[in-house]
Design a protein around this motif. Structure first.
Motif, short mmCIF file in Angstrom:
data_model
loop_
_atom_site.label_atom_id
_atom_site.label_comp_id
_atom_site.label_asym_id
_atom_site.label_seq_id
_atom_site.Cartn_x
_atom_site.Cartn_y
_atom_site.Cartn_z
N HIS A 42 -13.94 -1.03 -34.71
CA HIS A 42 -15.21 -0.91 -33.99
C HIS A 42 -15.87 -2.27 -33.80
N ARG A 43 -16.70 -2.35 -32.77
CA ARG A 43 -17.58 -3.51 -32.59
C ARG A 43 -18.86 -3.22 -33.35
N CYS A 44 -19.30 -4.18 -34.14
CA CYS A 44 -20.52 -4.00 -34.90
C CYS A 44 -21.55 -5.05 -34.53
N ILE A 45 -22.80 -4.64 -34.61
CA ILE A 45 -23.93 -5.51 -34.31
C ILE A 45 -24.65 -5.72 -35.63
N GLY A 53 -28.34 -17.84 -42.32
CA GLY A 53 -27.79 -17.82 -40.97
C GLY A 53 -26.56 -16.95 -40.85
N LYS A 54 -26.12 -16.35 -41.95
CA LYS A 54 -24.94 -15.49 -41.94
C LYS A 54 -25.37 -14.03 -41.80
N PRO A 55 -24.49 -13.20 -41.26
CA PRO A 55 -24.84 -11.79 -41.12
C PRO A 55 -24.93 -11.10 -42.49
N TYR A 56 -25.87 -10.18 -42.59
CA TYR A 56 -25.99 -9.37 -43.80
C TYR A 56 -24.77 -8.46 -43.93
N SER A 57 -24.36 -8.21 -45.16
CA SER A 57 -23.36 -7.18 -45.43
C SER A 57 -24.04 -5.83 -45.30
N TRP A 58 -23.25 -4.80 -45.12
CA TRP A 58 -23.78 -3.45 -45.00
C TRP A 58 -23.55 -2.69 -46.29
N ILE A 70 -19.64 -3.44 -47.10
CA ILE A 70 -18.67 -3.92 -46.11
C ILE A 70 -19.29 -5.03 -45.27
N SER A 71 -18.43 -5.86 -44.75
CA SER A 71 -18.84 -6.94 -43.84
C SER A 71 -17.97 -6.87 -42.60
N PRO A 72 -18.30 -5.93 -41.71
CA PRO A 72 -17.46 -5.78 -40.51
C PRO A 72 -17.54 -7.01 -39.62
N GLU A 73 -16.49 -7.20 -38.83
CA GLU A 73 -16.50 -8.27 -37.85
C GLU A 73 -17.69 -8.07 -36.92
N ASP A 91 -24.76 0.26 -25.40
CA ASP A 91 -23.37 0.62 -25.64
C ASP A 91 -22.50 -0.50 -26.21
N TYR A 92 -23.13 -1.53 -26.83
CA TYR A 92 -22.31 -2.63 -27.34
C TYR A 92 -21.50 -2.25 -28.58
N GLY A 93 -22.13 -1.52 -29.53
CA GLY A 93 -21.40 -1.21 -30.75
C GLY A 93 -22.25 -0.46 -31.76
N ILE A 94 -21.79 -0.50 -33.00
CA ILE A 94 -22.45 0.19 -34.11
C ILE A 94 -23.42 -0.77 -34.78
N VAL A 95 -24.56 -0.23 -35.19
CA VAL A 95 -25.63 -1.05 -35.77
C VAL A 95 -26.20 -0.33 -36.99
N ARG A 96 -26.77 -1.09 -37.92
CA ARG A 96 -27.52 -0.53 -39.04
C ARG A 96 -28.99 -0.86 -38.80
N LEU A 97 -29.83 0.18 -38.82
CA LEU A 97 -31.25 0.02 -38.55
C LEU A 97 -32.07 0.77 -39.58
N LEU A 98 -33.27 0.28 -39.85
CA LEU A 98 -34.21 1.04 -40.67
C LEU A 98 -34.58 2.30 -39.90
#
Length: 168
Positions: A42-45, A53-58, A70-73, A91-98
């Motif tokens: 999957h594409r993840c946002i 400056g690095k993306p948060y892990s999920w 996890i730390s998806p691409e 429609d870009y991808g999967i996201v984690r949101l509050l």
């Protein structure tokens, strides 16, 4: 949680972190079947950490309390919630949101919850003020207002204030 030495820390609320995607994205790519499925298929946002400056892990937590980090691409890394929402609803991808951020999009169907059994991680929001003998009346009034407003809001049900246990 940030270091609170010398500060008075007050828990404001806990917000459940949801995994979401648009119905169109899921129609094309399919829904993930597990947190690990998002690593390659999957594409993840992802949100970037302002300090590094690095993306948060999920942090994915299931109803039994089992955790997978996890730390998806990242096809896309952003630094603010409105941009995360915009990318996901387009429609870009999967996201984690509050949950409080995704509430409107979930209500209207612009986003759907993905892997709901793994969306049991609660993000705590604290307010920190000086822990000295002088309490600013203005700051104390603001804290009272915010806590009072949040506890009356439908988005902050009492259960969100009581789980999971965190020091406050």
């Amino acid at each position: 949680q940030p270091n609170s030495n010398g500060l008075d820390k007050k828990l404001l609320f806990r917000s459940r972190v949801l995994t979401c995607a648009s119905p169109n994205y899921l129609n094309v790519m399919g829904a993930p079947t597990s947190p690990r499925d998002m690593l390659n298929n999957h594409r993840c946002i992802r949100m970037s950490d302002a300090a590094t400056g690095k993306p948060y892990s999920w942090n994915m937590v299931n109803s039994a309390g089992e955790e997978e980090i996890i730390s998806p691409e990242c096809g896309l890394t952003l630094n603010d919630a409105p941009s995360l929402v915009a990318a996901a609803t387009n429609d870009y991808g999967i996201v984690r949101l509050l949950d409080l951020v995704a509430e409107e999009q979930l209500r209207t169907g612009a986003l759907v919850e993905v892997l709901p059994e793994w969306n049991n991680f609660y993000w705590p929001a604290f307010v920190y003020t000086a822990a000295d003998n002088f309490k600013s009346p203005t700051i104390e009034a603001l804290k009272s207002f915010v806590v009072g407003h949040l506890t009356k809001s439908a988005a902050f049900a009492p259960a969100q204030f009581s789980q999971p246990e965190l020091e406050s």
